[in-house]
Scaffold this motif. Structure first.
Motif, PDB file in Angstrom:
ATOM      1  N   ALA A   1       0.814  -1.219   0.000  1.00 18.00           N
ATOM      2  CA  ALA A   1       0.000   0.000   0.000  1.00 18.00           C
ATOM      3  C   ALA A   1       0.849   1.271   0.000  1.00 18.00           C
ATOM      4  CB  ALA A   1      -0.923   0.004   1.230  1.00 18.00           C
ATOM      5  N   MET A   2       2.132   1.109   0.289  1.00 16.39           N
ATOM      6  CA  MET A   2       3.018   2.268   0.362  1.00 16.39           C
ATOM      7  C   MET A   2       3.256   2.836  -1.036  1.00 16.39           C
ATOM      8  SD  MET A   2       6.645   2.396   2.408  1.00 16.39           S
ATOM      9  CE  MET A   2       7.331   1.014   1.514  1.00 16.39           C
ATOM     10  N   PRO A   3       3.218   4.177  -1.158  1.00 22.43           N
ATOM     11  CA  PRO A   3       3.511   4.768  -2.473  1.00 22.43           C
ATOM     12  C   PRO A   3       4.901   4.345  -2.945  1.00 22.43           C
ATOM     13  CG  PRO A   3       2.723   6.444  -0.931  1.00 22.43           C
ATOM     14  CD  PRO A   3       2.940   5.186  -0.144  1.00 22.43           C
TER      15      PRO A   3
ATOM     16  N   LEU B   1      15.364   5.180   2.229  1.00 21.15           N
ATOM     17  CA  LEU B   1      14.455   6.177   2.785  1.00 21.15           C
ATOM     18  C   LEU B   1      14.808   7.535   2.192  1.00 21.15           C
ATOM     19  CD1 LEU B   1      14.323   5.278   6.579  1.00 21.15           C
ATOM     20  CD2 LEU B   1      12.415   5.185   4.966  1.00 21.15           C
ATOM     21  N   ASP B   2      13.810   8.227   1.702  1.00 18.63           N
ATOM     22  CA  ASP B   2      13.996   9.573   1.170  1.00 18.63           C
ATOM     23  C   ASP B   2      13.133  10.518   1.996  1.00 18.63           C
ATOM     24  OD1 ASP B   2      14.943  11.476  -0.912  1.00 18.63           O
ATOM     25  OD2 ASP B   2      12.790  11.625  -1.288  1.00 18.63           O
ATOM     26  N   SER B   3      13.688  11.658   2.349  1.00 16.70           N
ATOM     27  CA  SER B   3      12.924  12.625   3.129  1.00 16.70           C
ATOM     28  C   SER B   3      13.136  14.028   2.577  1.00 16.70           C
ATOM     29  CB  SER B   3      13.350  12.581   4.598  1.00 16.70           C
ATOM     30  OG  SER B   3      14.713  12.920   4.731  1.00 16.70           O
TER      31      SER B   3
ATOM     32  N   LEU C   1       8.140  11.512   3.888  1.00 19.53           N
ATOM     33  CA  LEU C   1       8.994  10.340   3.760  1.00 19.53           C
ATOM     34  C   LEU C   1       8.470   9.399   2.686  1.00 19.53           C
ATOM     35  CD1 LEU C   1       9.304   9.549   7.559  1.00 19.53           C
ATOM     36  CD2 LEU C   1      11.165  10.353   6.108  1.00 19.53           C
ATOM     37  N   LEU C   2       9.395   8.811   1.956  1.00 16.13           N
ATOM     38  CA  LEU C   2       9.107   7.716   1.043  1.00 16.13           C
ATOM     39  C   LEU C   2      10.160   6.653   1.306  1.00 16.13           C
ATOM     40  CD1 LEU C   2       8.393   9.502  -2.363  1.00 16.13           C
ATOM     41  CD2 LEU C   2       6.746   8.291  -0.939  1.00 16.13           C
ATOM     42  N   GLY C   3       9.806   5.410   1.092  1.00 20.22           N
ATOM     43  CA  GLY C   3      10.775   4.348   1.320  1.00 20.22           C
ATOM     44  C   GLY C   3      10.503   3.138   0.463  1.00 20.22           C
ATOM     45  N   ASP C   4      11.447   2.196   0.528  1.00 19.73           N
ATOM     46  CA  ASP C   4      11.316   0.963  -0.227  1.00 19.73           C
ATOM     47  C   ASP C   4      12.282  -0.061   0.347  1.00 19.73           C
ATOM     48  OD1 ASP C   4      10.390  -0.823  -2.115  1.00 19.73           O
ATOM     49  OD2 ASP C   4      11.420   0.106  -3.805  1.00 19.73           O
ATOM     50  N   SER C   5      12.053  -1.318   0.001  1.00 23.57           N
ATOM     51  CA  SER C   5      12.954  -2.402   0.351  1.00 23.57           C
ATOM     52  C   SER C   5      12.840  -3.481  -0.713  1.00 23.57           C
ATOM     53  CB  SER C   5      12.601  -2.993   1.720  1.00 23.57           C
ATOM     54  OG  SER C   5      13.430  -4.112   1.996  1.00 23.57           O
TER      55      SER C   5
END
Length: 143
Positions: free
Chosen positions: A31-33, A55-57, A70-74
């Motif tokens: 569900a995370m953008p 992580l981007d802020s 904040l945006l993030g990914d893994s």
């Protein structure tokens, strides 16, 4: 779209089985953008995580007071869900509110301590420290 952290906590309280909780965590990750491809950079990589995490802020100054976005990914489904929870804790807060928040307390409240590996726990600490470090950087220019 991610639900607010209070909704995530409420949902966890309704789910007793840890297999179902892990499914919910992965659902949160989905569900995370998405993090734009150019943000999958070494500068945004969180060191100390078992999986790759980015992580981007940035500071949204269109709001008063300005708020951290904040945006993030893994590269791991479960870890992406943990990133989503971390983002739900901190996203859209002013930097000083981030500095006053301990995101790891939420993970303790959700009883993750007994259900994730020590490497994943270290990754959560690394993400929390990274978000706090970025918030400090965003506060300092205003002082």
């Amino acid at each position: 779209m991610l639900p607010p952290i209070h909704t995530i906590i409420e949902n966890f309280e309704l789910i007793e089985d840890w297999e179902e909780r892990y499914s919910y965590v992965m659902e949160l990750g989905r569900a995370m953008p998405p993090l734009p491809a150019d943000k999958h950079s070494e500068a945004n990589r969180v060191h100390g995580c078992e999986s790759q995490v980015w992580l981007d802020s940035h500071l949204d100054t269109a709001q008063d007071p300005p708020r951290v976005r904040l945006l993030g990914d893994s590269d791991s489904s479960i870890t992406r869900g943990l990133v989503a929870i971390m983002i739900a804790i901190y996203d859209t807060k002013p930097p000083d509110a981030i500095l006053a928040t301990n995101g790891l307390d939420v993970f303790k409240q959700l009883d993750f301590g007994n259900h994730i590996s020590s490497k994943r726990a270290g990754g959560l600490r690394a993400m929390d420290e990274r978000i706090h470090r970025e918030a400090r950087k965003l506060v300092q220019p205003a002082q």
